[in-house]
Design a protein around this motif. Sequence first.
Motif, PDB file in Angstrom:
ATOM      1  N   UNK A  42       5.529   2.688   8.210  1.00  0.00           N
ATOM      2  CA  UNK A  42       5.720   2.846   6.766  1.00  0.00           C
ATOM      3  C   UNK A  42       4.993   4.086   6.256  1.00  0.00           C
ATOM      4  N   UNK A  43       3.767   4.263   6.691  1.00  0.00           N
ATOM      5  CA  UNK A  43       2.960   5.380   6.216  1.00  0.00           C
ATOM      6  C   UNK A  43       3.516   6.715   6.712  1.00  0.00           C
ATOM      7  N   UNK A  44       4.130   6.713   7.890  1.00  0.00           N
ATOM      8  CA  UNK A  44       4.727   7.939   8.423  1.00  0.00           C
ATOM      9  C   UNK A  44       5.847   8.465   7.534  1.00  0.00           C
ATOM     10  N   UNK A  45       6.408   7.589   6.717  1.00  0.00           N
ATOM     11  CA  UNK A  45       7.526   7.967   5.853  1.00  0.00           C
ATOM     12  C   UNK A  45       7.060   8.541   4.512  1.00  0.00           C
ATOM     13  N   UNK A  46       5.765   8.560   4.270  1.00  0.00           N
ATOM     14  CA  UNK A  46       5.226   9.086   3.009  1.00  0.00           C
ATOM     15  C   UNK A  46       5.169  10.612   3.088  1.00  0.00           C
ATOM     16  N   UNK A  47       6.122  11.264   2.461  1.00  0.00           N
ATOM     17  CA  UNK A  47       6.309  12.702   2.643  1.00  0.00           C
ATOM     18  C   UNK A  47       5.227  13.552   1.980  1.00  0.00           C
ATOM     19  N   UNK A  48       4.670  13.082   0.876  1.00  0.00           N
ATOM     20  CA  UNK A  48       3.741  13.915   0.111  1.00  0.00           C
ATOM     21  C   UNK A  48       2.273  13.608   0.389  1.00  0.00           C
ATOM     22  N   UNK A  49       2.015  12.802   1.428  1.00  0.00           N
ATOM     23  CA  UNK A  49       0.654  12.355   1.720  1.00  0.00           C
ATOM     24  C   UNK A  49       0.274  12.696   3.152  1.00  0.00           C
ATOM     25  N   UNK A  50      -0.884  13.301   3.327  1.00  0.00           N
ATOM     26  CA  UNK A  50      -1.401  13.512   4.688  1.00  0.00           C
ATOM     27  C   UNK A  50      -2.166  12.255   5.108  1.00  0.00           C
ATOM     28  N   UNK A  51      -1.941  11.834   6.331  1.00  0.00           N
ATOM     29  CA  UNK A  51      -2.486  10.550   6.781  1.00  0.00           C
ATOM     30  C   UNK A  51      -3.154  10.700   8.144  1.00  0.00           C
ATOM     31  N   UNK A  52      -4.322  10.078   8.268  1.00  0.00           N
ATOM     32  CA  UNK A  52      -4.954   9.904   9.576  1.00  0.00           C
ATOM     33  C   UNK A  52      -4.938   8.427   9.916  1.00  0.00           C
ATOM     34  N   UNK A  53      -4.310   8.110  11.043  1.00  0.00           N
ATOM     35  CA  UNK A  53      -4.342   6.749  11.566  1.00  0.00           C
ATOM     36  C   UNK A  53      -5.597   6.624  12.414  1.00  0.00           C
ATOM     37  N   UNK A  54      -6.574   5.909  11.898  1.00  0.00           N
ATOM     38  CA  UNK A  54      -7.856   5.765  12.582  1.00  0.00           C
ATOM     39  C   UNK A  54      -7.762   4.546  13.503  1.00  0.00           C
ATOM     40  N   UNK A  55      -7.458   4.799  14.761  1.00  0.00           N
ATOM     41  CA  UNK A  55      -7.237   3.713  15.718  1.00  0.00           C
ATOM     42  C   UNK A  55      -8.561   3.317  16.377  1.00  0.00           C
ATOM     43  N   UNK A  56      -9.034   2.149  15.983  1.00  0.00           N
ATOM     44  CA  UNK A  56     -10.351   1.674  16.421  1.00  0.00           C
ATOM     45  C   UNK A  56     -10.241   0.795  17.651  1.00  0.00           C
ATOM     46  N   UNK A  57     -11.323   0.761  18.419  1.00  0.00           N
ATOM     47  CA  UNK A  57     -11.390  -0.114  19.581  1.00  0.00           C
ATOM     48  C   UNK A  57     -11.631  -1.563  19.180  1.00  0.00           C
ATOM     49  N   UNK A  72       0.841  -1.204   0.000  1.00  0.00           N
ATOM     50  CA  UNK A  72       0.000   0.000   0.000  1.00  0.00           C
ATOM     51  C   UNK A  72       0.878   1.257   0.000  1.00  0.00           C
ATOM     52  N   UNK A  73       1.868   1.272   0.907  1.00  0.00           N
ATOM     53  CA  UNK A  73       2.721   2.454   1.047  1.00  0.00           C
ATOM     54  C   UNK A  73       3.465   2.760  -0.247  1.00  0.00           C
ATOM     55  N   UNK A  74       3.981   1.725  -0.890  1.00  0.00           N
ATOM     56  CA  UNK A  74       4.717   1.926  -2.139  1.00  0.00           C
ATOM     57  C   UNK A  74       3.784   2.426  -3.233  1.00  0.00           C
ATOM     58  N   UNK A  75       2.576   1.871  -3.302  1.00  0.00           N
ATOM     59  CA  UNK A  75       1.616   2.306  -4.324  1.00  0.00           C
ATOM     60  C   UNK A  75       1.194   3.756  -4.098  1.00  0.00           C
ATOM     61  N   UNK A  76       1.000   4.140  -2.849  1.00  0.00           N
ATOM     62  CA  UNK A  76       0.649   5.526  -2.529  1.00  0.00           C
ATOM     63  C   UNK A  76       1.801   6.457  -2.892  1.00  0.00           C
ATOM     64  N   UNK A  77       3.010   6.020  -2.599  1.00  0.00           N
ATOM     65  CA  UNK A  77       4.193   6.824  -2.922  1.00  0.00           C
ATOM     66  C   UNK A  77       4.309   7.037  -4.427  1.00  0.00           C
ATOM     67  N   UNK A  78       4.115   5.971  -5.193  1.00  0.00           N
ATOM     68  CA  UNK A  78       4.260   6.068  -6.649  1.00  0.00           C
ATOM     69  C   UNK A  78       3.178   6.924  -7.287  1.00  0.00           C
ATOM     70  N   UNK A  79       1.982   6.853  -6.751  1.00  0.00           N
ATOM     71  CA  UNK A  79       0.857   7.581  -7.360  1.00  0.00           C
ATOM     72  C   UNK A  79       0.621   8.953  -6.723  1.00  0.00           C
ATOM     73  N   UNK A  80       1.313   9.211  -5.617  1.00  0.00           N
ATOM     74  CA  UNK A  80       1.227  10.498  -4.919  1.00  0.00           C
ATOM     75  C   UNK A  80      -0.205  10.873  -4.521  1.00  0.00           C
ATOM     76  N   UNK A  81      -0.947   9.880  -4.023  1.00  0.00           N
ATOM     77  CA  UNK A  81      -2.276  10.160  -3.459  1.00  0.00           C
ATOM     78  C   UNK A  81      -2.088  11.112  -2.275  1.00  0.00           C
ATOM     79  N   UNK A  82      -2.842  12.182  -2.244  1.00  0.00           N
ATOM     80  CA  UNK A  82      -2.599  13.241  -1.265  1.00  0.00           C
ATOM     81  C   UNK A  82      -3.192  12.964   0.119  1.00  0.00           C
ATOM     82  N   UNK A  83      -4.235  12.131   0.169  1.00  0.00           N
ATOM     83  CA  UNK A  83      -4.936  11.945   1.442  1.00  0.00           C
ATOM     84  C   UNK A  83      -5.186  10.461   1.682  1.00  0.00           C
TER      85      UNK A  83
END
Length: 294
Positions: A130-145, A92-103
């Motif tokens: 891994x996702x924290x290293x994606x520089x061009x993407x804003x990320x919300x870690x949705x931590x569920x119960x 997932x992280x590599x695909x997001x990095x390659x495609x530069x998905x912003x959110x």
Amino acid sequence: MKIVITGSLGNVAKPLAQQLVAEGHDITIVSSNESKKSEIETLGAKAAIGSITNLNFLVKTFEGADAAFLMTPPSLGTENIIENTINAGKNYAEAIKQTEVKRVVMLSSTGAESSIENGPIKGLHYIEKFYNELEKTSITFLRAGYFYINFFNDIPLIKSAGIIGSNYPENIKIPLVHPTDIAKAAAEELVKIIEGKNVRYIVSDLREASDIAKIIGNVIGKPELPWVEFKDEDSLNEMLQAGLPQEIAEMYTEMGRGIRTGVVQKDFVEHGELVDGDVKLEKFAKEFAEKFNS
């Protein structure tokens, strides 16, 4: 917005897709199951049929997307599950990095700050990194119960032995969540304009295990239903006898131990986060009763 949702038509992905389609967004749902294609299209979404282990498929699917909801399947095989989960997250992280998905909104879990004593959550700990290293993407870690619907697995035990329980005591408070509350939170986060890396907890209720036994017991006509704390060994053996593969049973035993010691709840408690989901234990109990009596 053009939004990609992973998780096929599962307990979270389906209501999330329904909400976003109703809001007018262009939705693509990723599924490995070809037979889901027509149902996905009936929802008003596009179907992307393929494996999340296939990087080229993911890159093609994420190309041009404004946002993506990323979740790893609850079980990737019966062996090397944590490793398989981590590898899916890497893809997932590599695909997001390659495609530069912003959110990106990632379905994570309470307990993901820990790399030990949290069973299947362990993989999410590393995926967050891994996702924290994606520089061009804003990320919300949705931590569920802890998913309410996991208690459906206790129905055979209630019917056969008249008890409910796990390898943690009745006075332990557990952050609980309903999939529909996760879907609502994910829908909110996906359309936010936000920078950086953020954590949001989504918890529907925070209740002691004894409350779970009492409230579920009342709605199924067993008001004296007790919560029983099992030894780790007994909990493991019960799951093995129920047919769970060894590695999965061991992971869930470890997670129960992490709930008992407080490792799984620790980050939620320390962040002082709010219980903001709509589905309280009493409401879920009615859903449980329908399943129990079906």
